[in-house]
Design a protein around this motif. Sequence first.
Motif, mmCIF file in Angstrom:
data_model
loop_
_atom_site.group_PDB
_atom_site.id
_atom_site.type_symbol
_atom_site.label_atom_id
_atom_site.label_comp_id
_atom_site.label_asym_id
_atom_site.label_seq_id
_atom_site.Cartn_x
_atom_site.Cartn_y
_atom_site.Cartn_z
ATOM 1 N N LYS A 10 0.825 -1.182 0.090
ATOM 2 C CA LYS A 10 0.013 -0.211 0.067
ATOM 3 C C LYS A 10 0.928 1.278 0.087
ATOM 4 N N VAL A 11 2.257 1.164 0.321
ATOM 5 C CA VAL A 11 3.195 2.186 0.533
ATOM 6 C C VAL A 11 4.004 2.106 -0.600
ATOM 7 N N SER A 12 4.424 3.074 -1.384
ATOM 8 C CA SER A 12 5.482 2.965 -2.432
ATOM 9 C C SER A 12 6.856 2.624 -2.102
ATOM 10 N N PRO A 13 7.540 1.960 -2.742
ATOM 11 C CA PRO A 13 8.971 1.692 -2.196
ATOM 12 C C PRO A 13 9.756 2.874 -2.230
ATOM 13 N N LEU A 14 9.370 3.980 -2.826
ATOM 14 C CA LEU A 14 10.176 5.008 -2.634
ATOM 15 C C LEU A 14 10.024 5.677 -1.070
ATOM 16 N N ALA A 18 14.781 16.028 -14.081
ATOM 17 C CA ALA A 18 15.885 15.111 -13.921
ATOM 18 C C ALA A 18 16.351 15.077 -15.096
ATOM 19 N N ASN A 19 15.851 14.833 -16.352
ATOM 20 C CA ASN A 19 16.536 14.935 -17.573
ATOM 21 C C ASN A 19 17.510 16.104 -17.679
ATOM 22 N N ALA A 20 16.853 17.400 -17.520
ATOM 23 C CA ALA A 20 17.529 18.708 -17.726
ATOM 24 C C ALA A 20 18.683 18.696 -16.887
ATOM 25 N N VAL A 21 18.582 18.331 -15.596
ATOM 26 C CA VAL A 21 19.760 18.394 -14.601
ATOM 27 C C VAL A 21 20.936 17.331 -15.274
ATOM 28 N N MET A 22 20.322 16.218 -15.591
ATOM 29 C CA MET A 22 21.421 15.099 -16.181
ATOM 30 C C MET A 22 22.149 15.459 -17.149
ATOM 31 N N MET A 26 19.776 14.252 -6.367
ATOM 32 C CA MET A 26 18.343 13.976 -6.450
ATOM 33 C C MET A 26 17.694 13.601 -7.871
ATOM 34 N N ALA A 27 18.486 13.966 -8.890
ATOM 35 C CA ALA A 27 18.060 14.003 -10.255
ATOM 36 C C ALA A 27 18.439 12.534 -10.518
ATOM 37 N N ASN A 28 19.607 12.069 -10.334
ATOM 38 C CA ASN A 28 20.043 10.687 -10.561
ATOM 39 C C ASN A 28 19.109 9.772 -9.823
ATOM 40 N N PHE A 29 18.802 10.027 -8.687
ATOM 41 C CA PHE A 29 17.811 9.146 -7.943
ATOM 42 C C PHE A 29 16.420 9.193 -8.685
ATOM 43 N N ASN A 71 16.701 6.825 -11.740
ATOM 44 C CA ASN A 71 16.936 5.665 -11.280
ATOM 45 C C ASN A 71 15.636 5.007 -10.758
ATOM 46 N N ALA A 72 14.829 5.650 -10.025
ATOM 47 C CA ALA A 72 13.589 5.717 -9.395
ATOM 48 C C ALA A 72 12.381 4.992 -10.517
#
Length: 71
Positions: A12-16, A44-48, A61-64, A67-68
């Motif tokens: 019921k809870v996201s793994p995040l 995230a795309n712009a940052v990476m 944070m963007a990389n995470f 990946n998520a």
Amino acid sequence: MGFKQNNPLSRKVSPLNETIKKENQGKFTEWSKDHGYSSVAAGANAVMANKDNYSSGVVKMANFAKNAQTW
């Protein structure tokens, strides 16, 4: 075959929520909105794509977030 409590589809809870500390949840979402990106993925795309233009914390944070997306 019985119901397994460890079934990931029964969560019921996201793994995040289990991965991100409570005080850090939503920080990159807020950052993305504050900087005019329409979604977290767009931010995230712009940052990476331009890591040198952002602080190391934002890049992490963007990389995470990137990946998520695969979870």
